[in-house]
Design a protein around this motif. Structure first.
Motif, PDB file in Angstrom:
ATOM      1  N   TYR A   9      -4.612   7.090  -1.188  1.00 38.13           N
ATOM      2  CA  TYR A   9      -3.960   5.421  -1.586  1.00 38.13           C
ATOM      3  C   TYR A   9      -3.646   4.719  -2.136  1.00 38.13           C
ATOM      4  O   TYR A   9      -4.658   5.074  -2.967  1.00 38.13           O
ATOM      5  CB  TYR A   9      -4.118   4.437   0.011  1.00 38.13           C
ATOM      6  N   GLN A  35      -3.954   1.120  -3.055  1.00 40.39           N
ATOM      7  CA  GLN A  35      -3.755  -0.577  -2.618  1.00 40.39           C
ATOM      8  C   GLN A  35      -3.613  -1.232  -3.622  1.00 40.39           C
ATOM      9  O   GLN A  35      -4.313  -1.688  -4.808  1.00 40.39           O
ATOM     10  CB  GLN A  35      -4.544  -1.117  -2.012  1.00 40.39           C
ATOM     11  N   SER A  90       1.130   5.494   0.046  1.00 38.69           N
ATOM     12  CA  SER A  90      -0.084   6.619   0.430  1.00 38.69           C
ATOM     13  C   SER A  90       1.092   7.654   0.245  1.00 38.69           C
ATOM     14  O   SER A  90       2.228   8.122  -0.178  1.00 38.69           O
ATOM     15  CB  SER A  90       0.602   6.608   2.472  1.00 38.69           C
ATOM     16  N   ARG A 102       1.049  -0.728  -0.048  1.00 41.54           N
ATOM     17  CA  ARG A 102       0.473  -0.082  -0.386  1.00 41.54           C
ATOM     18  C   ARG A 102       0.777   1.000   0.293  1.00 41.54           C
ATOM     19  O   ARG A 102       1.876   1.279   0.808  1.00 41.54           O
ATOM     20  CB  ARG A 102      -1.102   0.010   1.318  1.00 41.54           C
TER      21      ARG A 102
END
Length: 127
Positions: free
Chosen positions: A79, A81, A20, A18
């Motif tokens: 984000y 993912q 950020s 993930r």
């Protein structure tokens, strides 16, 4: 707005990661956000984007179904993912922001639309 990307690393094919991207300096909710990537010897390419409201998202064909973009207004963070990672996903990943006051549910695909860019975070997927 200043963007700080993080979360990259070295993973194996099939793993998840993930990313950020935290924004500072301006009101985060006023910006559409996007992720792009650049592999060695290749041009920067579009990965995913999300409208400033978060209601609409879009993905490049080769990541659709594997990657999910989302945003957290309270954290001023977007984000990415990533799951079922492939060796071909290896690249430097960049987040970007575009001010979108009049188009709250529009996402942007072209990198030329984005005004602000983060520094990039390296994602390496080994076989």
């Amino acid at each position: 707005v200043q963007l700080q990307a993080s979360g990259g690393g070295l993973v194996q094919a099939g793993d998840s990661l993930r990313l950020s991207c935290t924004a500072s300096g301006r009101t985060f909710s006023g910006y559409g956000m996007g992720w792009f990537r650049q592999a060695p010897g290749k041009e920067r390419e579009y990965v995913a984007s999300i409208s400033r409201t978060g209601y609409t998202t879009n993905y490049a064909y080769d990541v659709k179904g594997r990657f999910t973009i989302s945003r957290d207004v309270a954290e001023s963070t977007v984000y990415l993912q990533m799951s079922s990672l492939k060796v071909d996903d290896t690249a430097i990943y960049y987040c970007a922001a575009v001010e979108s006051p009049l188009r709250p549910n529009v996402y942007y695909v072209s990198p030329h639309m984005y005004t602000y860019w983060g520094q990039g975070t390296q994602v390496t997927v080994s076989s």
